[in-house]
Design a protein around this motif. Structure first.
Motif, PDB file in Angstrom:
ATOM      1  N   GLY A 155      80.087  27.415  23.106  1.00 55.58           N
ATOM      2  CA  GLY A 155      79.299  28.297  22.350  1.00 55.58           C
ATOM      3  C   GLY A 155      78.344  27.885  21.552  1.00 55.58           C
ATOM      4  N   LEU A 156      78.954  26.743  21.083  1.00 51.90           N
ATOM      5  CA  LEU A 156      77.943  26.064  19.761  1.00 51.90           C
ATOM      6  C   LEU A 156      76.994  24.989  20.331  1.00 51.90           C
ATOM      7  CD1 LEU A 156      81.026  25.510  17.294  1.00 51.90           C
ATOM      8  CD2 LEU A 156      78.985  27.131  16.963  1.00 51.90           C
ATOM      9  N   ASN A 157      76.869  25.146  21.604  1.00 54.47           N
ATOM     10  CA  ASN A 157      75.644  24.406  22.353  1.00 54.47           C
ATOM     11  C   ASN A 157      76.151  23.048  22.521  1.00 54.47           C
ATOM     12  OD1 ASN A 157      73.841  26.682  23.083  1.00 54.47           O
ATOM     13  ND2 ASN A 157      73.125  26.268  20.533  1.00 54.47           N
ATOM     14  N   ALA A 158      77.283  22.591  22.370  1.00 50.95           N
ATOM     15  CA  ALA A 158      77.845  21.144  22.767  1.00 50.95           C
ATOM     16  C   ALA A 158      77.464  20.913  24.089  1.00 50.95           C
ATOM     17  CB  ALA A 158      79.297  21.181  22.646  1.00 50.95           C
ATOM     18  N   ARG A 159      77.210  19.717  24.511  1.00 49.18           N
ATOM     19  CA  ARG A 159      76.772  19.158  25.776  1.00 49.18           C
ATOM     20  C   ARG A 159      78.017  19.114  26.543  1.00 49.18           C
ATOM     21  NH1 ARG A 159      72.144  16.638  26.210  1.00 49.18           N
ATOM     22  NH2 ARG A 159      72.841  14.976  27.467  1.00 49.18           N
ATOM     23  N   PRO A 160      77.899  19.266  28.021  1.00 42.93           N
ATOM     24  CA  PRO A 160      78.773  19.048  28.822  1.00 42.93           C
ATOM     25  C   PRO A 160      80.058  18.278  28.965  1.00 42.93           C
ATOM     26  CG  PRO A 160      76.836  19.795  30.126  1.00 42.93           C
ATOM     27  CD  PRO A 160      76.553  19.468  28.693  1.00 42.93           C
ATOM     28  N   PRO A 161      79.551  17.000  28.734  1.00 42.92           N
ATOM     29  CA  PRO A 161      80.735  15.882  28.610  1.00 42.92           C
ATOM     30  C   PRO A 161      81.427  16.106  27.182  1.00 42.92           C
ATOM     31  CG  PRO A 161      78.459  14.877  28.750  1.00 42.92           C
ATOM     32  CD  PRO A 161      78.290  16.164  28.572  1.00 42.92           C
ATOM     33  N   LEU A 162      80.880  16.525  26.239  1.00 47.32           N
ATOM     34  CA  LEU A 162      81.712  16.655  25.076  1.00 47.32           C
ATOM     35  C   LEU A 162      82.737  17.967  25.172  1.00 47.32           C
ATOM     36  CD1 LEU A 162      82.252  16.254  22.079  1.00 47.32           C
ATOM     37  CD2 LEU A 162      80.293  17.628  21.355  1.00 47.32           C
ATOM     38  N   VAL A 163      82.070  19.171  25.786  1.00 44.51           N
ATOM     39  CA  VAL A 163      83.169  20.325  26.138  1.00 44.51           C
ATOM     40  C   VAL A 163      84.163  20.003  26.925  1.00 44.51           C
ATOM     41  CG1 VAL A 163      83.330  22.367  27.059  1.00 44.51           C
ATOM     42  CG2 VAL A 163      81.225  21.859  25.785  1.00 44.51           C
ATOM     43  N   VAL A 164      84.052  19.265  27.822  1.00 44.51           N
ATOM     44  CA  VAL A 164      84.985  18.671  29.016  1.00 44.51           C
ATOM     45  C   VAL A 164      86.098  17.672  28.254  1.00 44.51           C
ATOM     46  CG1 VAL A 164      85.627  17.433  30.898  1.00 44.51           C
ATOM     47  CG2 VAL A 164      83.521  19.268  30.992  1.00 44.51           C
ATOM     48  N   ALA A 165      85.503  16.732  27.310  1.00 47.54           N
ATOM     49  CA  ALA A 165      86.380  15.889  26.805  1.00 47.54           C
ATOM     50  C   ALA A 165      87.120  16.467  25.799  1.00 47.54           C
ATOM     51  CB  ALA A 165      85.486  14.798  25.931  1.00 47.54           C
ATOM     52  N   ILE A 166      86.481  17.526  24.964  1.00 47.73           N
ATOM     53  CA  ILE A 166      87.406  18.282  23.882  1.00 47.73           C
ATOM     54  C   ILE A 166      88.866  19.018  24.884  1.00 47.73           C
ATOM     55  CG2 ILE A 166      87.380  20.328  22.410  1.00 47.73           C
ATOM     56  CD1 ILE A 166      84.544  19.545  21.706  1.00 47.73           C
ATOM     57  N   PHE A 167      88.373  19.584  25.954  1.00 48.46           N
ATOM     58  CA  PHE A 167      89.482  20.407  26.708  1.00 48.46           C
ATOM     59  C   PHE A 167      90.451  19.479  27.079  1.00 48.46           C
ATOM     60  CE2 PHE A 167      91.567  21.649  30.255  1.00 48.46           C
ATOM     61  CZ  PHE A 167      92.536  23.018  29.755  1.00 48.46           C
ATOM     62  N   VAL A 168      89.995  18.387  27.711  1.00 43.82           N
ATOM     63  CA  VAL A 168      90.760  17.431  28.463  1.00 43.82           C
ATOM     64  C   VAL A 168      91.555  16.585  27.319  1.00 43.82           C
ATOM     65  CG1 VAL A 168      90.938  15.309  29.897  1.00 43.82           C
ATOM     66  CG2 VAL A 168      89.641  17.342  30.695  1.00 43.82           C
ATOM     67  N   LEU A 169      91.085  16.060  26.455  1.00 42.48           N
ATOM     68  CA  LEU A 169      91.913  15.338  25.346  1.00 42.48           C
ATOM     69  C   LEU A 169      92.529  16.147  24.684  1.00 42.48           C
ATOM     70  CD1 LEU A 169      88.981  12.704  24.380  1.00 42.48           C
ATOM     71  CD2 LEU A 169      90.657  12.433  25.910  1.00 42.48           C
ATOM     72  N   LEU A 170      92.098  17.240  24.380  1.00 45.92           N
ATOM     73  CA  LEU A 170      93.316  18.092  23.124  1.00 45.92           C
ATOM     74  C   LEU A 170      94.427  18.493  24.382  1.00 45.92           C
ATOM     75  CD1 LEU A 170      93.655  19.570  20.606  1.00 45.92           C
ATOM     76  CD2 LEU A 170      92.233  21.469  21.646  1.00 45.92           C
TER      77      LEU A 170
END
Lengths: 224, 256
Positions: free
Chosen positions: B134-149
């Motif tokens: 929702g904060l306009n993060a790019r796809p790799p960042l969104v995926v990385a946030i979810f997968v790493l967290l």
């Protein structure tokens, strides 16, 4: 669009849901984005992945319960949406609907696989009772392999059905893009809000935390 | 090295790693007959090779046969059972006691895991990733946030379970009273509620792609609809409703 890599990706991510490694790379926000990236349009994959993630929030994969299988279905949804160039009106709604239908069929196929695994475990009972490591390892390998095949077959069937169907639906679509996308995200948001309430309402001050978050979210929205 | 010496110390690193890696496939043959019982035996097998007589010995096959039976636990907490049962086998605990211990262990490992992981940690990670989207993060960042967290919690939990299970053996039930396991779902749930409030308006805005007023209207609609859904359709599943409404919308939009 080449179906083979999408089917292989769907098979791989379908396995992650239950059998291996359950790292939740099968969640819609990951799986649909990966499918979109495969087709050179990760942003479209992320958009549909986020909508599906909102809908999937309330689905808790408790043990023996029956639930939709999001891994393979999200890959299918992501691929279908990402292949509609320019995100035309109706593409998101039709692709989300296709992904939901695929998730149901895929969930049903998981139940069938569990029954097949049970049948094999019963047939191997005497070997298992004798402590045969080969039987134990064989049962695991069969289950993993069959799950991979299951996810791949479901994705293949879904792609063969929906790949020509989605452009046809989009070509007959009447409402505008903003209205169409708004309806889809509104439906998903209702499901997500209901799921959050259902899961967390017993936590002290949960409503307060939600409203605080809403204030922060609204402020961020106004600032961006 | 004798089995008691192994159990007093720690599992050899290679054995520990084999078990840890196998834990990722503990549900490989999950079925309605023995649930993840076969997976538990599959994961324990490297440790059972350390029993007198080694691989294929009488103690080894007897132990395997005891564990390739009905067992139910949350997959991430299966390591607790695998570690504790391996320790019991290597300590030479009587088979009857091991059987009773197995029966007693399954339920708590299932309920603790379901509450902490499926009903708390997973939704929180999803909502954090949705907020990033929702904060306009790019796809790799969104995926990385979810997968790493998510996997920070996932991998740590599996490793902790195996370690604490083997260290405590039959006394592992105490470990399930750990403050993180008892109060964790409450704190994680509070954080998830907070992030849900942030994520919904931001995701609505990014997906609908129009003015902010529309995003706020969708948010208001979501809150009212969500409460009604939770109150009056308590036993229905949201995704079924989404499917039905979406199907009607697609039909209407095509046929109109």
């Amino acid at each position: 669009m080449d179906v083979v890599p999408i089917v292989l990706l769907a098979a791989l991510l379908g396995v992650d849901v239950v059998t291996f490694p359950q790292a939740m790379i099968s969640r819609p926000i990951v799986a649909a984005t990966a499918a979109g990236a495969f087709l050179g349009n990760p942003v479209a994959g992320l958009v549909i992945g986020s909508v599906l993630e909102l809908i999937a929030l309330g689905m808790l994969p408790f043990g023996a319960s029956k639930y939709p299988e999001w891994g393979s279905a999200s890959v299918v949804g992501g691929a279908l949406f990402a292949s509609q160039h320019g995100m035309p009106p109706g593409a998101l709604a039709a692709s989300v609907l296709a992904a939901l239908l695929t998730a149901i069929v895929s969930g049903w196929s998981m139940v069938r696989l569990r029954r097949i695994n049970a049948f094999r475990a019963t047939r191997l009972r005497s070997e298992l009772d004798a402590g045969s490591a080969d039987a134990i390892v064989g049962l695991q390998i069969f289950g993993l392999t069959a799950d991979f095949v299951r996810g791949g077959l479901v994705a293949l069937a879904a792609m063969l059905l929906f790949r020509p169907l989605i452009p046809a639906v989009v070509s007959f679509w009447n409402p505008g893009a903003v209205y169409s996308q708004a309806i889809v995200v509104a439906i998903a948001s209702v499901v997500a809000a209901g799921a959050v309430w259902k899961i967390f309402h017993s936590i002290p001050y949960a409503a307060g935390f939600f409203l605080s978050g809403l204030a922060v979210g609204t402020t961020l929205l106004m600032m961006t | 090295m004798s089995t008691s010496a192994i159990s007093e110390a720690r599992l050899p690193v290679s054995t520990w790693l084999r078990i840890y890696l196998r834990l990722f496939a503990v549900q490989g043959s999950w079925n309605y007959e023995i649930l993840n019982g076969n997976g538990i035996a599959f994961c324990m097998e490297p440790a059972l090779r350390l029993l007198p007589g080694g691989r294929g010995g009488e103690a080894y096959t007897n132990a395997l046969s005891r564990h390739a039976r009905y067992f139910n636990s949350h997959p991430y907490f299966a390591g607790v059972a695998v570690g504790a049962l391996a320790r019991a086998e290597l300590d030479g605990v009587a088979p009857g006691m091991i059987e009773r211990f197995r029966i007693a262990l399954g339920g708590p490992l299932g309920s603790v895991g379901d509450r902490l992981v499926w009903a708390s940690w997973l939704p929180l990670c999803s909502l954090v990733a949705l907020t990033a989207f929702g904060l306009n993060a790019r796809p790799p960042l969104v995926v990385a946030i979810f997968v790493l967290l998510y996997n920070f919690g996932h991998l740590s939990l599996r490793a902790w379970g195996l370690r604490v299970g083997f260290e405590r053996g039959l006394r592992v039930a105490d470990a399930l009273g750990h403050p993180l396991l008892r109060r964790g779902p409450q704190y994680v749930g509070a954080a998830a509620s907070f992030f849900a409030g942030i994520a919904i308006p931001l995701v609505a805005h990014r997906v609908a792609g129009d003015g902010k007023a529309l995003a706020l209207e969708i948010t208001l609609f979501a809150i009212i609809g969500g409460i009604l859904l939770a109150r009056f359709a308590e036993h229905s599943e949201g995704w079924r409703l989404a499917l039905a409404v979406l199907a009607l919308f697609v039909l209407y939009s095509v046929l109109r």
